[in-house]
Design an enzyme around this catalytic site. Structure first.
Site, PDB file in Angstrom:
ATOM      1  N   ILE A 142       0.809  -1.223   0.000  1.00  0.00           N
ATOM      2  CA  ILE A 142       0.000   0.000   0.000  1.00  0.00           C
ATOM      3  C   ILE A 142       0.837   1.265   0.000  1.00  0.00           C
ATOM      4  O   ILE A 142       0.293   2.371  -0.062  1.00  0.00           O
ATOM      5  CB  ILE A 142      -0.960   0.028   1.209  1.00  0.00           C
ATOM      6  CG1 ILE A 142      -0.185  -0.096   2.523  1.00  0.00           C
ATOM      7  CG2 ILE A 142      -1.995  -1.075   1.090  1.00  0.00           C
ATOM      8  CD1 ILE A 142      -1.073   0.014   3.766  1.00  0.00           C
ATOM      9  N   GLY A 143       2.160   1.151   0.072  1.00  0.00           N
ATOM     10  CA  GLY A 143       2.990   2.360   0.058  1.00  0.00           C
ATOM     11  C   GLY A 143       4.458   2.017   0.033  1.00  0.00           C
ATOM     12  O   GLY A 143       4.864   0.881   0.313  1.00  0.00           O
ATOM     13  N   GLY A 150       8.572   4.002   0.670  1.00  0.00           N
ATOM     14  CA  GLY A 150       9.344   5.178   1.049  1.00  0.00           C
ATOM     15  C   GLY A 150      10.798   4.980   0.698  1.00  0.00           C
ATOM     16  O   GLY A 150      11.162   4.038  -0.022  1.00  0.00           O
ATOM     17  N   GLY A 151      11.657   5.849   1.214  1.00  0.00           N
ATOM     18  CA  GLY A 151      13.063   5.784   0.859  1.00  0.00           C
ATOM     19  C   GLY A 151      13.750   4.535   1.361  1.00  0.00           C
ATOM     20  O   GLY A 151      14.610   3.977   0.682  1.00  0.00           O
ATOM     21  N   MET A 152      13.374   4.082   2.573  1.00  0.00           N
ATOM     22  CA  MET A 152      14.073   2.935   3.140  1.00  0.00           C
ATOM     23  C   MET A 152      13.150   1.783   3.501  1.00  0.00           C
ATOM     24  O   MET A 152      13.612   0.744   3.973  1.00  0.00           O
ATOM     25  CB  MET A 152      14.842   3.366   4.393  1.00  0.00           C
ATOM     26  CG  MET A 152      13.972   3.970   5.482  1.00  0.00           C
ATOM     27  SD  MET A 152      14.946   4.572   6.890  1.00  0.00           S
ATOM     28  CE  MET A 152      15.368   3.020   7.668  1.00  0.00           C
ATOM     29  N   VAL A 190       5.469  -0.458   2.787  1.00  0.00           N
ATOM     30  CA  VAL A 190       4.360  -0.654   3.717  1.00  0.00           C
ATOM     31  C   VAL A 190       3.341  -1.587   3.074  1.00  0.00           C
ATOM     32  O   VAL A 190       2.949  -1.397   1.922  1.00  0.00           O
ATOM     33  CB  VAL A 190       3.695   0.682   4.107  1.00  0.00           C
ATOM     34  CG1 VAL A 190       2.601   0.444   5.141  1.00  0.00           C
ATOM     35  CG2 VAL A 190       4.734   1.653   4.669  1.00  0.00           C
ATOM     36  N   LYS A 230       5.294  -2.175   8.158  1.00  0.00           N
ATOM     37  CA  LYS A 230       6.382  -1.457   7.492  1.00  0.00           C
ATOM     38  C   LYS A 230       7.611  -2.354   7.500  1.00  0.00           C
ATOM     39  O   LYS A 230       8.065  -2.783   8.561  1.00  0.00           O
ATOM     40  CB  LYS A 230       6.663  -0.133   8.195  1.00  0.00           C
ATOM     41  CG  LYS A 230       7.842   0.629   7.604  1.00  0.00           C
ATOM     42  CD  LYS A 230       8.073   1.960   8.309  1.00  0.00           C
ATOM     43  CE  LYS A 230       7.047   2.992   7.888  1.00  0.00           C
ATOM     44  NZ  LYS A 230       7.408   4.347   8.382  1.00  0.00           N
ATOM     45  N   ASP A 249      10.029  15.663  11.506  1.00  0.00           N
ATOM     46  CA  ASP A 249       9.719  15.572  10.071  1.00  0.00           C
ATOM     47  C   ASP A 249       8.226  15.765   9.840  1.00  0.00           C
ATOM     48  O   ASP A 249       7.594  15.007   9.108  1.00  0.00           O
ATOM     49  CB  ASP A 249      10.187  14.223   9.520  1.00  0.00           C
ATOM     50  CG  ASP A 249      10.250  14.221   7.978  1.00  0.00           C
ATOM     51  OD1 ASP A 249      10.249  15.321   7.390  1.00  0.00           O
ATOM     52  OD2 ASP A 249      10.294  13.138   7.384  1.00  0.00           O
TER      53      ASP A 249
END
Length: 709
Positions: A18-19, A21-23, A26, A41, A135
């Site tokens: 579902i997603g 990111g950089g590292m 998910v 995650k 962040d």
């Protein structure tokens, strides 16, 4: 490696991605132990052997694991299995605030404040647990399908000590505070700055500072004055403007000192938006004697040490570990500063600008030298190298795709999927069809930081731009959408019984018609019904805060608030009663009483029945076969078991069952097939073949009988 359908931790079944990111990636997963959906995650495979990434990934779980709040995405579990590092979190079905802003162009003032209040309450909970997020940005704020706002991704959060945090880690540069951009300390007031930028974007649909490189944007945060959101949306009340300004002061000492103060002013602005109640230190009061906390008292000494050199002041280099030079007497400059009077404790804007300018010049010169050497050696000069050398954190880089010739919709999706922002510029063209991308301002193939804005020049065709439908939308939203398409807006006001006050009743030219770019679109704005009554909205099933916002937006106020027991457990913690029916017309500012459910009266359940044999489900069942009977509650708890029963019916009488209104009866037995007789083809004799055995399970869903304690 994660695959769809695999089970990790002996309980989490991976369902879909579902997603990303950089590292980490998910996934949506099902927790079979607690029978609920969760988000998992997972650290990307290429980083699993890097101890630094693994340590950072684990620190995220440790930072967020102790935070339990309605406005924070809760962490349930953390683990490692076959070099797969994962964090199990609450699954939020919805979209990010970033996507929501893009979808609506910009938010209404009341909606932006309502979201900001919920975000602030989540951040306040983290700060109260000595956790600084570092962040905060719309990409890290989720809006669920039922309207709940939750802060997520504590990926670079860090536990705060009694002093401030010193780190070179910087969040997304569009939302970073000046002290983070310099590589200095970051504490709770850094989160307040980022929240102010996020509120600015909600109100205007754009970030306050933009630039082609990460360094350029960071420098603007350090030295450029914050633009007024009212320059872009004049309808924004003065109190909201001043809240943004106070959150985004360059000096942390002039911002809100606690998130609770932000929440208080946001709530005040919701009720009295035109009141000028926000106080901002003008600089003259900053040097006055006042009682300060240990954290605030230590900060001027740190500031003095940082001002020793231009490099220390800017701190845009990755190393960020400048040491104080010792004077001839053997004392560092920071130590000498501690011996001076306290007259220099205040914030000096003039000195700030001078030292910043010198630091910028030094940084630019160093960058030019590095680029020259690299270009001379390799024959390549890439401005992205400046970002990697001067940024306080190497943000994820993506390669800009070639979107020329694509439809605008596809180009937007392509850029968004890569984490890039976009800005649309229409241009009449006979060569390209309408809504086809002609060019972009960043060359395809170039690597840029995630979040970089790409300007798309899009064909408006030869007949102009086709107008979108803005009827029913608020004036602010309609204006933003039309201006984004290249039109100017004028308005007139008309009464309407069907269109909400402040929303568009009609537009000219109409939706679907074409008009030249730059043409004026006239909007008729509703002033509401001719009478002075207001309609009562529904607040059933809302939280108390959401109900307050909804009633306030409708021109009403919250009356008495009472907590009561309510039989439907789904309403626990939510409004289960309102004193006026939905749709009733009442005078403005009428108080509406609400009741908040404490949940149903505690109930226990019982089950008293006779269990019949499985012959109804299995007609081949042989009477006398031993059967094991088990009764489970709906949460998997075993309530009753009796093995090898051959006589039916079997009575079951269980009481005191808590929290489960239903369950299931499970019947387990071994079915044996009848023996058969066959002729042996070799001898011609009759041979008896024994019957085969088969393990069988029959399940029956049953309802328990409630009884009050």
């Amino acid at each position: 490696m994660i695959k769809i359908g695999m089970l990790i931790g002996d309980r989490y079944e991976i369902l879909e991605k579902i997603g990303t990111g950089g590292m980490s990636d998910v996934y949506k997963a099902k927790d079979h132990k607690l029978n609920r959906f969760v988000a998992v995650k997972v650290l990307k495979q290429e980083f699993s052997e890097n101890t630094n990434f693994v340590s950072k990934f684990r620190s995220e779980a440790q930072a967020a694991a102790g935070l339990m709040h309605p406005n924070i995405v809760n962490v349930y579990d953390v683990g490692e299995e076959n070099d797969i590092y994962y964090i199990v979190m609450e699954l939020v079905e919805g979209i990010t605030l970033k996507k929501y802003i893009e979808k609506k162009a910009r938010l209404s003032v009341k909606e932006a404040i309502s979201i900001a209040i919920q975000v602030s309450m989540g951040i306040e909970a983290a700060h109260n647990n000595h956790i600084v997020h570092r962040d905060i940005k719309p990409q890290n704020i989720m809006i669920s399908k039922d309207g709940k706002v939750k802060v997520t991704d504590f990926g670079i959060a860090k536990a705060a000590t009694s002093n401030t945090i010193t780190s070179n880690v910087m969040g997304s540069v569009h939302y970073t505070s000046p002290e983070q951009a310099r590589g200095g300390y970051s504490d709770a007031k850094s989160d307040i700055y980022s929240l102010g930028v996020t509120l600015f974007e909600m109100l205007t649909g754009r970030v306050p500072f933009n630039g082609e490189t990460t360094v350029a944007i960071a420098i603007k945060h350090i030295q450029d004055p914050m633009p007024s959101p009212r320059d872009f949306v004049p309808e924004i009340p003065v109190s909201v403007e001043r809240i943004v300004f106070k959150c985004t002061q360059k000096s942390p000492d002039r911002r809100y000192q606690k998130m609770a103060e932000v929440v208080e002013d946001l709530k005040h602005s919701l009720i009295s938006p035109d009141d000028d109640f926000v106080t901002i230190d003008d600089g003259d009061t900053a040097g006055q004697t006042r009682v300060v906390s240990g954290e605030e008292g230590a900060r001027p000494k740190k500031k003095a040490a940082k001002k020793d050199s231009e490099d220390d002041h800017l701190r845009l280099n990755d190393t960020g570990k400048q040491r104080s030079k010792k004077s001839a007497s053997g004392k560092s400059k920071a130590e000498k500063f501690e011996e001076q009077d306290d007259d220099n404790d205040g914030y000096d804007p003039k000195m700030e600008r001078v030292t910043t300018a010198l630091a910028v010049i030094a940084a630019v010169l160093i960058g030019c030298i590095i680029l020259f050497i690299v270009g001379k050696t390799l024959g390549i000069v890439d401005l992205d190298d400046i970002k990697s050398r001067f940024g306080t954190e190497k943000s994820e880089e993506v390669e800009v795709p070639d979107v020329s010739g694509m439809s605008l919709t596809r180009a937007k999706e392509t850029l968004s999927d890569l984490g890039l922002d976009y800005n649309v510029i229409y241009e009449e063209s006979s060569e390209y069809e309408e809504d086809i991308v002609i060019s972009s301002n960043i060359k395809a193939g170039r690597k840029v930081a995630s979040g970089t804005v790409v300007d798309l020049t899009v064909s408006a065709g030869v007949e102009g731009v086709r107008l979108i439908d803005v009827t029913g939308k608020s004036l602010a939203e309609a204006t933003a959408l039309l201006e984004k398409e290249g039109f100017q807006v004028s308005r007139s006001e008309v009464p309407s019984d069907t269109v909400e006050k402040g929303s568009v009743v009609s537009q000219s030219p109409k939706a679907g018609e074409k008009a030249p770019r730059g043409a004026t679109v006239t909007l008729q704005i509703s002033t509401g019904p001719d009478n002075s009554k207001v309609s009562v909205p529904s607040v059933m099933g809302m939280s108390e805060m959401d109900a307050t916002v909804t009633l306030t937006e409708a021109g009403l106020v919250v009356g008495n608030v009472e907590e009561v027991n309510y039989e439907d457990p789904a309403f626990t913690g939510l409004v289960c009663y309102q004193s006026y029916s939905v749709g009733d017309y009442v005078d403005p500012s009428t108080p509406v009483d609400i009741k908040i459910s404490l949940g149903p009266v505690d109930l226990t359940y019982g089950y008293n029945a006779s269990v019949e044999s499985p012959v109804l489900e299995d007609p081949a069942f042989v009477s006398g076969t031993p059967v094991t009977i088990i009764l489970y509650a709906e949460d998997g708890q075993e309530l009753f078991r009796v093995p090898d029963r051959t006589d039916f019916p079997v009575p079951v009488n269980i009481s005191g069952i808590k929290g489960n209104a239903t369950g299931k009866i499970v019947l387990q037995y071994v079915a044996t097939a009848q023996p058969t007789t066959a002729i042996d083809p070799a001898t011609g004799e009759a041979v008896t073949v024994p019957g085969s055995q088969e393990q069988k399970v029959v399940e029956r869903v049953v309802a328990f009988t409630p009884s009050a304690q």
